[in-house]
Design a protein around this motif. Structure first.
Motif: not given
Length: 395
Positions: A288-301
């Protein structure tokens, strides 16, 4: 004389009244036969016309059902066959259309990028089970994977300025993720950083940026189209195909999850696939290789994932986050607190001149991985009909 006429005998009078030979009965019988033939012919013609009309409707319905199956398999394509199916392998599925008929679809993988789809529609007249009142139509099409063509020729590709230092590592040496199979181990190494001709690159610790070469200047890195056009795909097209669209800010920790039957839960927005291999992992989500779309600044924790990530603003890595695949940011790449590990490539368009430069400091590790990129591109690709004579009516 008058007396003589009156004197004729009754026998003579009866002779004049008796029936004489004729063909009235034959005329009546003939007329009845002709009428019967006309009625029979009219009934036969009416029946034939009814059957022809019925056959035409059923045939048209079967053809529509066959086309429905061909379109349905494309609309429902869950991308699992992109990586799971071996060349030559086939898979069958069916759709029961209430009140219309049944559609059976078989798709066969021809090579790494194409599939041969055969859809058979079967419809009957009314509730009839007689084969004479059943129509079967079969259509076929060649589908191809619309694989994004990403110009990721280094661990980091940037159009703007970038600073690296501290304990960070940016490596263009091709890295094979632990436990991954089906990868080209002979893929060439790439540059640590690929930047535009005029970008300011500040490498504060030489050993923190490695590759072949360490730094590469490429005019395409300065071209904004590099970050929004990917061969047959575009930023907007990929965003519209995203498995999950998330707002900016602190992104919840990602981890693979399964359904009650043990299959990968592809509807959970926190499930970004399973990049790890070995005990304690979730094998059902490895493909499973999804496409992730983040509409603003992303803080990946924290957490882990794989696939393609599109970020409208900055990408800030924090915590113990791991990503296998591609990350494309419209703005900058920033290092927060914690340790982050990226296997694949990162692209930063640095869209606005007022933003600070991308900063890669601390313990972040960005490793170029051809294997991760290939899996992410193929695993997230949508299917489309091949150009030119891709569709055919078989019967």
């Amino acid at each position: 004389m008058l007396r003589a006429r009156r004197g004729r005998s009754p026998a003579v009078r009866r002779l004049r009244l008796e029936a004489r030979p004729g063909f009235a009965m034959f005329m009546a019988l003939g007329t009845l036969v002709i009428i019967a033939v006309l009625i029979a012919a009219s009934t036969f013609i009416t029946l034939q016309e009814t059957r022809l009309g019925q056959n035409s409707i059923v045939s048209s319905r079967a053809f529509t059902i066959a086309e429905y199956g061909l379109n349905k398999i494309q609309a429902d394509w869950d991308k699992t066959p992109n990586l799971n199916m071996a060349n030559g392998a086939s898979f069958d599925t069916s759709y029961n259309i209430a009140g219309q008929g049944i559609c059976r679809v078989r798709y066969t993988r021809l090579n790494n990028e194409t599939f041969w789809i055969v859809s058979e529609g079967r419809a009957s007249a009314g509730n009839a089970t007689n084969a004479a009142r059943t129509s079967v139509k079969r259509v076929g099409a060649i589908l191809r994977l619309r694989i994004p063509t990403i110009r990721a020729n280094g661990a980091i590709t940037t159009a703007g300025d970038i600073t690296t230092g501290g304990s960070s590592l940016v490596s263009g040496y091709n890295t094979l993720p632990t436990g991954w199979t089906g990868c080209d181990v002979t893929a060439p190494d790439k540059a640590g950083i690929v930047a535009g001709p005029t970008a300011n690159i500040d490498i504060r610790k030489s050993s923190g940026v490695v590759g072949n070469p360490q730094l590469e200047r490429d005019p395409l890195a300065a071209d904004s189209n590099t970050y929004v056009r990917y061969g047959d795909e575009t930023w907007n097209a990929l965003a519209s195909q995203a498995n999950f669209t998330l707002p900016g800010g602190n992104i919840p920790d990602a981890e693979p999850t399964t359904n009650a039957d043990g299959s990968c839960n592809k509807t959970n927005p926190r499930n970004w696939g399973e990049p790890w291999r070995g005990p304690g992992t979730v094998p059902a989500c490895e493909k499973f290789f999804p496409i992730i779309y983040i509409t603003g600044t992303a803080h990946l924790q924290n957490g882990r994932g794989q696939g393609i990530m599109l970020v409208e603003g900055d990408v800030q890595f924090e915590g113990q986050f791991e990503w296998y695949g591609l990350i494309v940011a419209r703005d900058d790449i920033l290092k927060g607190n914690g340790n982050a590990n990226i296997y694949g490539a990162v692209m930063s368009r640095n869209a606005t001149l007022t933003d600070p430069m991308s900063t890669i400091l601390g313990n972040i590790s960005i490793n170029y991985s051809q294997c991760s990129l290939e899996h992410a591109m193929r695993g997230s690709a949508q299917v489309v009909q091949a150009k030119q004579r891709a569709w055919t009516e078989m019967y």
